[in-house]
Design an enzyme around this catalytic site. Structure first.
Site, mmCIF file in Angstrom:
data_model
loop_
_atom_site.group_PDB
_atom_site.id
_atom_site.type_symbol
_atom_site.label_atom_id
_atom_site.label_comp_id
_atom_site.label_asym_id
_atom_site.label_seq_id
_atom_site.Cartn_x
_atom_site.Cartn_y
_atom_site.Cartn_z
ATOM 1 N N THR A 1 5.771 11.392 -1.678
ATOM 2 C CA THR A 1 7.028 11.057 -1.020
ATOM 3 C C THR A 1 7.505 9.663 -1.395
ATOM 4 O O THR A 1 8.706 9.401 -1.394
ATOM 5 C CB THR A 1 6.896 11.192 0.504
ATOM 6 O OG1 THR A 1 5.758 10.437 0.954
ATOM 7 C CG2 THR A 1 6.715 12.643 0.907
ATOM 8 N N LYS B 1 4.688 -2.039 2.692
ATOM 9 C CA LYS B 1 5.922 -2.821 2.585
ATOM 10 C C LYS B 1 7.176 -1.951 2.697
ATOM 11 O O LYS B 1 8.227 -2.440 3.078
ATOM 12 C CB LYS B 1 5.948 -3.588 1.260
ATOM 13 C CG LYS B 1 4.979 -4.766 1.228
ATOM 14 C CD LYS B 1 5.175 -5.568 -0.035
ATOM 15 C CE LYS B 1 4.316 -6.834 -0.031
ATOM 16 N NZ LYS B 1 4.516 -7.629 -1.260
ATOM 17 N N GLU C 1 14.347 1.287 0.503
ATOM 18 C CA GLU C 1 15.530 0.532 0.071
ATOM 19 C C GLU C 1 15.410 -0.009 -1.350
ATOM 20 O O GLU C 1 16.382 -0.053 -2.094
ATOM 21 C CB GLU C 1 15.767 -0.657 1.025
ATOM 22 C CG GLU C 1 15.497 -0.390 2.488
ATOM 23 C CD GLU C 1 16.699 0.085 3.264
ATOM 24 O OE1 GLU C 1 17.776 0.233 2.670
ATOM 25 O OE2 GLU C 1 16.557 0.323 4.477
ATOM 26 N N GLN D 1 11.214 8.792 -2.845
ATOM 27 C CA GLN D 1 12.141 7.784 -2.336
ATOM 28 C C GLN D 1 12.618 6.840 -3.434
ATOM 29 O O GLN D 1 13.795 6.489 -3.510
ATOM 30 C CB GLN D 1 11.474 6.988 -1.212
ATOM 31 C CG GLN D 1 11.385 7.729 0.101
ATOM 32 C CD GLN D 1 12.761 8.033 0.667
ATOM 33 O OE1 GLN D 1 13.499 7.137 1.048
ATOM 34 N NE2 GLN D 1 13.129 9.299 0.694
ATOM 35 N N ARG E 1 0.841 -1.195 0.000
ATOM 36 C CA ARG E 1 0.000 0.000 0.000
ATOM 37 C C ARG E 1 0.873 1.240 0.000
ATOM 38 O O ARG E 1 1.736 1.412 0.862
ATOM 39 C CB ARG E 1 -0.908 -0.014 1.236
ATOM 40 C CG ARG E 1 -1.910 1.126 1.295
ATOM 41 C CD ARG E 1 -2.991 0.867 2.334
ATOM 42 N NE ARG E 1 -2.464 0.736 3.686
ATOM 43 C CZ ARG E 1 -2.915 1.423 4.742
ATOM 44 N NH1 ARG E 1 -3.901 2.286 4.583
ATOM 45 N NH2 ARG E 1 -2.414 1.241 5.926
#
Length: 719
Positions: free
Chosen positions: A600, A666, A670, A604, A594
């Site tokens: 933002t 989740k 990274e 990322q 989700r």
């Protein structure tokens, strides 16, 4: 303030709608104060002195002349510093890095080791005195070279385990129609966050307060309390605004030395690391040497997969850069063998750095998969789809959801992959050879126990308190949206306060677990608060506060393979006459559960992909073997991608629902970098026909590349 009855609430659906950062105005106007900017009366300033040798002992610290310099208050070193407790297990199951336990003995285990702290009335006085301090050493021989056959290398345990093997690998390799056997290397990487590390320590009413730039206030609080033998309740750590961390902002030498000095002087002391000091004191991404062997049937299906990774660590602390971990998740094979090895050298301790293990590991496995696709004559995307596992290849656990194939299909459509001529070296535009490449991405989606407090205020607003850390990711904004939906109100009526250890235990900002863990705690607390409000006629002047802890709920979560996934695409242009490589465009499509805030989240993902370009083409911290120190440890000598290097980058996502997951988040922090460097490297191969197995692909390596062998065979282009 007059008590107010809460009015009717309706679901506004804040989650999933783009929202600007709630603290954005404060940051752009300067109202947001960072750790090194907050004023204190009677503030003193500390300046760390670092070793100029790589290995040996301290014979003498010449502090007497320095103490007579203007403004100097004290010089702390191993001869007069407080003794610290270090024989404890830290938050992540390992002892603290002794680099943080400053001034405890006369040993020097690497270049840049902290040997003294000079404290003065002003930072200028402290720096001048620190530069005048003469430290005498007994120098010893050192070893800083990571080599594949180092006699000290050994199998290493890590958070992803040391090694795995199921059936006989050599037998499956011998039966393979196509075999890839390659060595891949990645260099030392530096975090290079915008805001250097800074901490101010002071004693107030018998309680130690540390204002810091960190990725987990509760984490730093707990480590400091143990190290100084204090009760945890007597230590408070605050970290409201952080200018980037990427894994480096945990407990470091500057916080500990600031506490030492504040305790000795009984006045506030601030210690800020210089950019050069962060190269040895803030951790780094270890260089890796990896070997990948793949064996496939004639149709490209994997019969054997071996991924071995070697990284360096310091002689005082073990850190494993688990590069082999990503291979345990991405592809099925009849025989799997993966192992992480480590060797102790006279170098600073590595630490977590964005997508630890997966970032360098994905470069190796995804480049090797591209080589296998070439040898088998199979499209690189099709090869990956043919090797999709039904369950965890090593764990055997079911996947919570696995939409990697959807990422590749959507990415191929948007990138125009179907129009690609698979032959390398065939597209030219003036002096440029053009090529396209792809790679898969994966990163774990875990959660850790956290606590949260939510207060229904008398004026109808809500205050959320949680010891989260917003390191620039927009976590504060994401939690505002999550809380607004959970409370059935609008974001404007929610105030989220973060970065204070007094708010109770919470997960750190790391491992793409922060927002998922914090959102779980906030949602659970909000649900309980709504039940309380339903039975309350009037909210009292002090409000109604509810606190919750997700430890039990997380423990009850079914064991599954939970990961974010992605498909990376890159187009590269190569000038073989100058060695210049330019990335023209990149696209990443991700399956990341989700998406709380599309604005933002995209930021990322694009940031991670940009870092992938930097990793592929620029970043390389180099050590002088004779001195043991870095060449040019600053942002002039350590190159990172700048605006001129960043092309058109797009990031998107596909639907990725897990019906058994109560949170559904989740994490995207990274996964954006995973596979990005491999996609660029694969695009360079497609442009030139030359395979680069060593990062970064700098111009010298392009110029030195050998002529490719049959079927696009690899050229070992770097040392």
């Amino acid at each position: 303030m007059t008590a107010a009855t809460p009015g009717p609430r309706t679901v506004r659906g804040a989650v999933g709608v783009a929202h600007t950062r709630v603290e954005g105005r404060d940051k752009v106007t300067g109202a947001a104060r960072y750790a090194g900017e907050i004023p204190y009366p009677d503030l003193a300033h500390g300046w760390l002195v670092l070793s100029t040798i790589t290995r040996g002992r301290i014979l003498d610290v010449g502090s007497v002349p320095v103490l007579d310099m203007p403004g100097v208050l004290t010089v702390l070193h191993h001869g007069n510093a407080a003794r610290l407790k270090t024989d404890f297990t830290g938050q992540f199951g390992t002892p603290p890095d002794p680099t943080c336990a400053v001034f405890q003995n006369d040993r020097v285990p690497f270049s840049g080791w902290p040997v003294a702290l000079v404290v003065a009335e002003t930072p200028e006085q402290a720096r001048e005195a620190a530069e005048a301090l003469v430290v005498t050493y007994d120098r010893e021989p050192h070893d800083t070279a990571l080599v594949a056959d180092h006699p000290g290398a050994r199998l290493a345990d890590s958070q992803t385990s040391a090694g795995t093997e199921n059936v006989d690998l050599e037998e499956r390799l011998a039966a393979s129609a196509f075999v890839v056997d390659g060595r891949y290397t990645t260099p030392e990487g530096q975090h290079s966050m915008m805001e250097p590390h800074a901490a101010t320590a002071r004693w107030e009413g018998g309680r130690l307060e540390v204002v810091d730039s960190n990725q987990g206030a509760g984490w730093v609080q707990g480590e400091l309390a143990r190290m100084f033998s204090l009760d945890a309740s007597s230590v408070r750590v605050r970290s409201e605004h952080i200018g980037g961390g990427f894994g480096s902002k945990g407990l470091r030498a500057h916080q500990v030395s600031a506490v030492m000095a504040a305790t000795a002087l009984r006045r506030p002391v601030r210690v800020v690391l210089t950019r050069r000091q962060t190269f040895s004191l803030a951790g780094c991404r270890s260089p890796t040497i990896q070997r990948v062997r793949l064996g496939a049937a004639p149709d490209g299906r994997l019969l054997a997969l071996e991924h071995l990774s070697l990284n360096q660590t310091s002689t005082v602390h073990e850190f494993v850069e688990a590069g082999a971990g990503v291979a345990r998740v991405l592809y099925g094979a009849e025989a799997h063998r993966t192992a992480n090895h480590v060797v102790r050298l006279d170098v600073p301790s590595p630490t977590w750095m964005r997508a630890p293990g997966q970032a360098p590991g994905s470069f190796a496995i995804e480049t090797a998969l591209d080589e296998l696709a070439t040898r088998a004559g199979v499209d690189p995307i099709e090869l990956r789809l043919r090797n999709e596992p039904e369950t965890g290849p090593v764990s055997g656990l079911p996947f919570s959801s696995r939409n990697l194939a959807a990422c590749f299909r959507e990415g191929a459509r948007r990138f125009g992959w179907a129009d690609r001529d698979p032959r390398p070296g065939t597209r030219r535009e003036g002096r440029w050879l053009l090529g396209t490449g792809t790679a898969a991405a994966s990163y774990g989606a875990g959660a850790a126990p956290s606590t949260a407090q939510v207060t229904a205020e008398a004026d109808g607003s809500f205050t959320v308190r949680i010891a989260a850390a917003d390191i620039g990711t927009g976590a504060r904004t994401a939690l505002t949206l999550v809380a607004a939906d959970a409370l059935e109100t609008v974001p404007a009526r929610v105030l989220v306060r973060v970065g204070d250890s007094d708010f109770g235990p919470a997960m750190i900002a790391g491992g793409s677990m922060g927002t998922r863990s914090w959102a779980w705690a906030v949602t659970a607390t909000a649900a309980e608060l709504r039940e309380r409000l339903a039975a309350t006629a009037v909210i009292p002047p002090g409000g109604i506060t509810v606190r919750s802890d997700t430890t039990g709920a997380i423990g009850d979560l079914a064991r599954k393979e939970r990961h974010s996934y992605g498909a990376q695409f890159a187009e590269a242009a190569v000038d073989t006459a100058t060695g210049e490589v330019r990335v023209r465009r990149m696209l990443g499509i991700f399956a990341a559960g989700r998406i709380v805030n599309p604005l933002t989240a995209r930021n990322q993902l694009v940031g991670g992909m940009t870092w992938g370009i930097s990793m592929a083409l620029h970043e390389e911290a180099v050590r002088d073997r004779s001195s043991g120190g870095h060449y040019a440890p600053d942002l002039a000598g350590y190159h990172v991608a700048t605006h001129a290097d960043v092309p058109e980058i797009e990031a998107g996502w596909v639907e990725d629902d897990d019906p058994d997951d109560p949170v559904g988040i989740k994490g995207v922090g990274e996964v954006g970098i995973v596979g990005a460097a491999a996609a660029v490297a694969n695009a360079v191969w497609h442009a030139t026909g030359i395979r680069h197995r060593d990062l970064p692909i700098r111009p010298g390596r392009v110029l030195a590349a050998t002529v490719p062998g049959p079927a696009g065979g690899a050229a070992d282009t770097g040392a």
